[in-house]
Design an enzyme around this catalytic site. Structure first.
Site, PDB file in Angstrom:
ATOM      1  N   GLU A  35       0.806  -1.236   0.000  1.00 22.02           N
ATOM      2  CA  GLU A  35       0.000   0.000   0.000  1.00 22.02           C
ATOM      3  C   GLU A  35       0.832   1.276   0.000  1.00 22.02           C
ATOM      4  OE1 GLU A  35      -3.411   0.518   2.726  1.00 22.02           O
ATOM      5  OE2 GLU A  35      -3.515  -1.663   2.509  1.00 22.02           O
ATOM      6  N   HIS A  37       3.638   1.761  -1.757  1.00 25.20           N
ATOM      7  CA  HIS A  37       3.879   2.010  -3.180  1.00 25.20           C
ATOM      8  C   HIS A  37       2.597   2.485  -3.874  1.00 25.20           C
ATOM      9  CE1 HIS A  37       6.859  -1.386  -2.354  1.00 25.20           C
ATOM     10  NE2 HIS A  37       7.640  -0.402  -2.717  1.00 25.20           N
ATOM     11  N   SER A 185       6.371  -2.176   4.522  1.00 25.49           N
ATOM     12  CA  SER A 185       7.652  -2.392   3.863  1.00 25.49           C
ATOM     13  C   SER A 185       7.652  -3.766   3.211  1.00 25.49           C
ATOM     14  CB  SER A 185       8.780  -2.330   4.907  1.00 25.49           C
ATOM     15  OG  SER A 185       9.963  -2.879   4.357  1.00 25.49           O
ATOM     16  N   SER A 186       8.307  -3.844   2.053  1.00 24.06           N
ATOM     17  CA  SER A 186       8.413  -5.149   1.384  1.00 24.06           C
ATOM     18  C   SER A 186       9.115  -6.148   2.296  1.00 24.06           C
ATOM     19  CB  SER A 186       9.197  -5.003   0.078  1.00 24.06           C
ATOM     20  OG  SER A 186       8.636  -3.998  -0.729  1.00 24.06           O
TER      21      SER A 186
HETATM   22  P1  AMP Z   1      11.155   0.487  -2.454  1.00 20.37           P
HETATM   23  O1  AMP Z   1      10.421  -0.432  -3.374  1.00 20.37           O
HETATM   24  O2  AMP Z   1      11.261  -0.014  -1.054  1.00 20.37           O
HETATM   25  O3  AMP Z   1      12.462   0.990  -3.020  1.00 20.37           O
HETATM   26  O4  AMP Z   1      10.241   1.781  -2.336  1.00 20.37           O
HETATM   27  C1  AMP Z   1       9.827   2.487  -3.470  1.00 20.37           C
HETATM   28  C2  AMP Z   1       9.199   3.778  -3.033  1.00 20.37           C
HETATM   29  O5  AMP Z   1       8.103   3.512  -2.176  1.00 20.37           O
HETATM   30  C3  AMP Z   1      10.178   4.659  -2.226  1.00 20.37           C
HETATM   31  O6  AMP Z   1       9.969   6.012  -2.595  1.00 20.37           O
HETATM   32  C4  AMP Z   1       9.740   4.409  -0.808  1.00 20.37           C
HETATM   33  O7  AMP Z   1      10.027   5.475   0.059  1.00 20.37           O
HETATM   34  C5  AMP Z   1       8.239   4.253  -0.991  1.00 20.37           C
HETATM   35  N1  AMP Z   1       7.679   3.543   0.158  1.00 20.37           N
HETATM   36  C6  AMP Z   1       8.083   2.350   0.663  1.00 20.37           C
HETATM   37  N2  AMP Z   1       7.358   2.035   1.754  1.00 20.37           N
HETATM   38  C7  AMP Z   1       6.501   3.064   1.949  1.00 20.37           C
HETATM   39  C8  AMP Z   1       5.490   3.342   2.920  1.00 20.37           C
HETATM   40  N3  AMP Z   1       5.235   2.497   3.920  1.00 20.37           N
HETATM   41  N4  AMP Z   1       4.823   4.504   2.808  1.00 20.37           N
HETATM   42  C9  AMP Z   1       5.083   5.374   1.801  1.00 20.37           C
HETATM   43  N5  AMP Z   1       5.999   5.166   0.847  1.00 20.37           N
HETATM   44  C10 AMP Z   1       6.700   4.027   0.924  1.00 20.37           C
END
Ligand code: AMP
Length: 281
Positions: A35, A37, A185-186
């Site tokens: 959510e 993303h 978080s993933s």
């Molecule tokens: P990642 O796939 O972890 O590299 O994240 C891709 C984008 O999604 C980055 O800009 C992260 O900061 C954002 N993101 C990841 N988790 C969250 C979250 N819980 N809330 C808002 N944005 C997120």
């Protein structure tokens, strides 16, 4: 939704949209969408004619002992989620196209990296900056969307855009949380059941620090120690850092004032979690 893996094809597609004067919103991700993303995607959807999302687990931003190989991946699921949430173009390049064997450059971030994840994950933000410079050139967006969950990344990408003169607006998006406060978080899938129960305490520790400041505490060390104490007492994780800094400058302060960030990183058995809050004192 179009799925594009070829860089050249992506460039051709983007050229058409630019020529048609369509605005482009770009959401870079490493996939395994949740959510957080999707909120970036929804925000981009509202503000642009065309929404591009990318899925690329960027090897350059992982250290030798980090989780590049085990980073969760599920392209089919991501594809469905992207399609159902308004992405027009899903860019899914492969590593060998992004980094050719004769790749001749090394980007080195020199400001805002001696703290937080920059200090603990050497070279991480060099890898982030490198891939984003490439992705910004390939997708030529008007706006890019980044989550404040990675607040240091937002601060550094702001500098990338400024220092390399990208005509791009960065839109920061608030952290999306589970009902109990854990930042989505993933990597949360790698928490054990017990760790999952404990994990919201990162956020509770941050909120407690904010209350302390609201009650008049200004000493960053006292604030920091309270957060450390809370996390140590309520989780089995190993604290990587707890820091209280100015934001977005990421400098230490003798007394907290102005816009600040309180940020934590905690290592659990198989997942290292980060979280932060930013606010004005
Ligand atoms: P990642 O796939 O972890 O590299 O994240 C891709 C984008 O999604 C980055 O800009 C992260 O900061 C954002 N993101 C990841 N988790 C969250 C979250 N819980 N809330 C808002 N944005 C997120």
């Amino acid at each position: 939704m179009r799925i594009i893996t070829s860089i050249e094809e992506m460039e051709r597609e983007v050229a058409q949209h630019r020529e048609a004067k369509s605005s482009i919103g770009f959401v870079p991700t490493m996939g395994y969408l949740h959510e957080g993303h999707l909120t970036l995607i929804h925000t981009a959807r509202k503000e642009n004619d065309i929404v591009i999302a990318s899925i690329f687990v960027n090897p350059l931003q992982f250290g030798p002992n980090e989780d590049f190989d085990s980073y969760p991946r599920d392209f089919e699921r991501d594809e469905q989620l992207a399609r159902n949430n308004g992405v027009d173009i899903l860019f899914y390049p492969n590593v060998n196209d992004m980094y050719k064997p004769d790749f001749s450059f090394q980007i080195k971030v020199i400001d805002k990296v001696d703290v937080l994840c920059g200090k603990k994950r050497e070279g991480h933000f060099d890898g982030v900056a490198t891939v984003l410079i490439k992705l910004f050139n390939i997708t030529r967006p008007n706006r890019v969307y980044f989550g404040m969950k990675d607040a240091q990344q937002v601060a550094i990408v702001t500098s990338v855009i400024e220092d390399f003169n990208f005509p791009i607006e960065l839109v920061p998006v608030s952290t999306v949380r589970e009902e109990d406060g854990l930042a989505k978080s993933s990597r949360n899938v790698y928490l054990t059941e017990q760790e999952r129960q404990e994990a919201p305490n990162l956020y509770y520790g941050l909120k407690m620090a904010r209350s302390l400041i609201e009650d008049g505490e200004r000493n960053p060390n006292i604030i920091r120690n309270k957060v450390i104490e809370h996390i140590a007492n309520h989780t089995s994780g190993e604290i990587d850092y707890v820091e209280v800094l100015s934001y977005p400058e990421l400098k230490e302060q003798k007394e907290v004032f102005g816009k600040i960030i309180i940020a934590v990183a905690v290592k659990f058995t198989k997942a290292r979690l980060i979280d932060n809050i930013t606010f004005v004192v």
